[in-house]
Enzyme design. Structure first.
Site, PDB file in Angstrom:
ATOM      1  N   HIS A 146       0.656  -1.321   0.006  1.00 41.03           N
ATOM      2  CA  HIS A 146       0.005  -0.037  -0.031  1.00 41.03           C
ATOM      3  C   HIS A 146       0.937   1.342  -0.068  1.00 41.03           C
ATOM      4  CE1 HIS A 146      -4.011  -1.953   1.647  1.00 41.03           C
ATOM      5  NE2 HIS A 146      -3.548  -2.354   0.533  1.00 41.03           N
ATOM      6  N   ASP A 166      -4.170   4.025   1.530  1.00 38.17           N
ATOM      7  CA  ASP A 166      -5.236   3.962   2.351  1.00 38.17           C
ATOM      8  C   ASP A 166      -5.460   5.073   3.458  1.00 38.17           C
ATOM      9  OD1 ASP A 166      -3.422   2.740   3.651  1.00 38.17           O
ATOM     10  OD2 ASP A 166      -4.778   0.827   4.055  1.00 38.17           O
ATOM     11  N   ASP A 190      -1.914  -5.198  10.649  1.00 41.35           N
ATOM     12  CA  ASP A 190      -2.227  -5.946   9.418  1.00 41.35           C
ATOM     13  C   ASP A 190      -0.905  -6.326   8.719  1.00 41.35           C
ATOM     14  OD1 ASP A 190      -2.915  -7.618   6.967  1.00 41.35           O
ATOM     15  OD2 ASP A 190      -4.155  -5.729   6.160  1.00 41.35           O
ATOM     16  N   LYS A 218     -14.608  -8.532   3.139  1.00 42.23           N
ATOM     17  CA  LYS A 218     -14.260  -7.578   1.940  1.00 42.23           C
ATOM     18  C   LYS A 218     -15.793  -7.984   1.100  1.00 42.23           C
ATOM     19  CE  LYS A 218      -9.664  -7.177   2.066  1.00 42.23           C
ATOM     20  NZ  LYS A 218      -8.437  -7.476   1.685  1.00 42.23           N
ATOM     21  N   SER A 257     -14.521  -4.449   6.094  1.00 43.05           N
ATOM     22  CA  SER A 257     -13.260  -3.869   5.346  1.00 43.05           C
ATOM     23  C   SER A 257     -13.424  -3.254   4.138  1.00 43.05           C
ATOM     24  CB  SER A 257     -12.084  -4.827   5.606  1.00 43.05           C
ATOM     25  OG  SER A 257     -10.905  -4.384   4.715  1.00 43.05           O
ATOM     26  N   ARG A 289     -11.321  -1.691   0.676  1.00 43.92           N
ATOM     27  CA  ARG A 289     -10.308  -2.244  -0.100  1.00 43.92           C
ATOM     28  C   ARG A 289      -9.147  -1.162  -0.404  1.00 43.92           C
ATOM     29  NH1 ARG A 289     -10.564  -7.095  -2.477  1.00 43.92           N
ATOM     30  NH2 ARG A 289      -8.697  -7.028  -2.152  1.00 43.92           N
ATOM     31  N   LYS A 320     -12.796  -1.342   9.447  1.00 44.37           N
ATOM     32  CA  LYS A 320     -11.702  -0.792   8.766  1.00 44.37           C
ATOM     33  C   LYS A 320     -11.656  -0.266   7.579  1.00 44.37           C
ATOM     34  CE  LYS A 320      -7.486  -3.591   7.222  1.00 44.37           C
ATOM     35  NZ  LYS A 320      -7.024  -4.576   6.936  1.00 44.37           N
TER      36      LYS A 320
HETATM   37  P1  PGA Z   1      -6.318  -4.724  -0.187  1.00 43.12           P
HETATM   38  O1  PGA Z   1      -6.004  -4.542   1.263  1.00 43.12           O
HETATM   39  O2  PGA Z   1      -7.915  -4.173  -0.835  1.00 43.12           O
HETATM   40  O3  PGA Z   1      -5.306  -4.076  -1.058  1.00 43.12           O
HETATM   41  O4  PGA Z   1      -6.486  -6.152  -0.615  1.00 43.12           O
HETATM   42  C1  PGA Z   1      -6.963  -4.311   2.079  1.00 43.12           C
HETATM   43  C2  PGA Z   1      -6.042  -5.436   3.451  1.00 43.12           C
HETATM   44  O5  PGA Z   1      -5.138  -6.259   3.175  1.00 43.12           O
HETATM   45  O6  PGA Z   1      -6.773  -5.374   4.459  1.00 43.12           O
HETATM   46 ZN    ZN Z   2      -5.413  -7.444   4.970  1.00 46.01          ZN
END
Ligand code: PGA
Ligand code: ZN
Length: 452
Positions: A155, A207, A265, A364, A391, A393, A415
């Site tokens: 990220h 993020d 994480d 997700k 969560s 993304r 999250k």
């Molecule tokens: P991603 O990351 O949306 O890039 O998969 C989110 C996470 O790992 O919690």
């Molecule tokens: Zn994750």
């Protein structure tokens, strides 16, 4: 009834195309869009992309948009938007494939969320309340937000191997107070980082977390061969403790010590080489010099939980390293969250419950593709007495659906990245509004965040 469905291509927070849909009923127009993340593997629903390299580097979603405007629209116009289950099922039937690759999970999800909004309007209740009624779960519990303060891994462009250092303001009385704690800590951290690393250390990741080159001080003390010897002798010596120290210093400046806990994480799949973990995989000077075994990682996590207020660790090992994650979970020292381990996949969740591989789910929604399936997996996880984290993304939009979902399913945890950047705040700000709307009946989950 649903009278019209119209989709278009928009861009997400990373500047990559995604699907937005306007769904019309007699009550008005209801809009939703699909998020997008780094794909974690073969168990998640398929995001349909055009693949024409000359358009958006192959990332266009015009096929998914066309699928909505032609096929899905024809199937669901005339349906009652209150009947979420039937709407979702008709899209699943139309797609006919296990992973929704025919119509695209991005197409299906955007429609599913828009229909959910329309259903709430049809009943003249708030969205979180409609979701609570669909799921049979609570509707007045506000989740603890996991604010990303430091970003790394895939990220961010810094040298931190792990993906996120987050804080959980569990000691707040209200959600809005949790927001204040998150925001103040974030801004103190920014100052701490600027003092130690210079202003460029305050650039942010996908993020919104701050992204300093975390091993700077560590580099200055231990370099070249001295470093290798120290690393060899002390298997628990790890660079990302420096990140935790920065966060602790920021928390100290706010005065919220004891009210704020830490969640990580690790996203360990991204730095797992063979069966070893390379904590310096992103360091230009030392890739391959800091290999840890699974056992070393367990020792590191034990130290973190002992020396810092770390209460939750996500993806501590590679997504197929079931043995280590089982060993670690058995210690019972913190919440062990499965994200890439589970990919929100019902079969993997069942297996993890059977084998006690972890004790919390990252949900997700776009890995599943419909609101109905999201409700189902949350029930499965809660029945197993797991924690549930709704969560974001890494690629998000201004859609705030996750906020209502977290309240409607009483998950206790959400999250949504840093308390910074519009697409991250779209969710947190919606939770402020929901808390205000529920009024005196609203309950911030606080210390009960794991088992709301
Ligand atoms: P991603 O990351 O949306 O890039 O998969 C989110 C996470 O790992 O919690
Ligand atoms: Zn994750």
């Amino acid at each position: 009834v649903i009278t019209k469905v119209k989709a278009r291509q928009i861009l997400d927070s990373r500047g990559i195309p995604t699907v937005e849909v306007d769904l019309y009923t007699n009550k008005g127009m209801f809009r939703a869009s699909a998020p997008s993340g780094a794909p974690s593997g073969m168990y998640e629903a398929i995001e349909l992309r055009d693949g024409y390299k000359s358009r958006y580097l192959g990332n266009g979603v015009s096929k998914a948009v066309r699928n909505i405007n032609e096929k899905i629209s024809e199937a669901i116009v005339g349906m009652d938007p209150i009947l979420q289950n039937q709407i979702d099922q008709s899209m699943i039937d139309l797609d006919k494939t296990e992973k929704k690759g025919e119509l695209g999970a991005n197409a299906i999800l955007a429609v599913s969320i828009a229909a959910c909004r329309a259903g709430a309007a049809e009943k003249e209740v708030p969205l979180y309340k409609h979701i609570a009624e669909l799921s049979g779960r609570g509707s007045n519990v506000l989740p603890v937000p996991a604010f990303t303060l430091i970003s790394g891994g895939k990220h961010a462009g810094n040298n931190l191997a792990i993906q996120e250092i987050m804080i959980l303001p569990v000691g707040a009385q209200r959600f809005e107070e949790a927001m204040q704690m998150g925001s103040e800590t974030y801004h103190h951290l920014k100052a701490v980082i600027a003092e130690k690393y210079g202003a460029h250390g305050c650039n942010v990741g996908e993020d919104g977390g701050l992204a300093p080159d975390i091993t700077r001080q560590y580099n200055a003390i231990f370099h070249s061969f001295k470093y290798s010897i120290i690393n060899f002798v002390f298997s628990t010596f790890c660079s990302f403790k420096e990140g935790l120290d920065l966060v602790m210093e920021a928390i100290g400046r706010t005065g919220y010590i004891d009210k704020v806990k830490i969640a990580l994480d690790i996203a360990a799949t991204d730095f797992c080489i063979g069966s070893k973990y390379d904590l310096d995989i992103k360091s230009p000077r030392r890739p391959g010099q800091n290999f840890k075994s699974g056992e070393d990682m367990i020792e590191i996590y034990k130290e973190l939980c002992r020396d810092y207020p770390v209460v939750s660790i996500e993806d501590p090992f590679d997504k197929e390293d079931w043995e280590q994650v089982k060993k670690f979970s058995a210690l019972g020292i913190c919440q062990v969250v499965g994200d890439e381990l589970l990919m929100s996949n019902p079969k993997r969740i069942e297996r993890a419950i059977q084998e006690n591989a972890c004790n919390a789910l990252v949900l997700k929604v776009n890995q599943l593709g419909t609101v109905t399936e999201a409700i189902e997996v949350v029930k499965t996880a809660k029945d197993a007495n797991w924690g549930v984290v709704i969560s974001q993304r890494s690629g998000e939009t201004d859609d705030s659906f996750l906020a209502d979902l977290s309240v409607g399913l009483a998950t206790g945890q959400i999250k949504s990245g840093a308390p910074c950047r519009g697409e991250r705040l779209a969710k947190y700000n919606q939770l402020i509004r929901i808390e205000e709307e529920i009024g005196d009946e609203a309950r911030y989950v606080g210390d009960h965040w794991r088992h709301s």
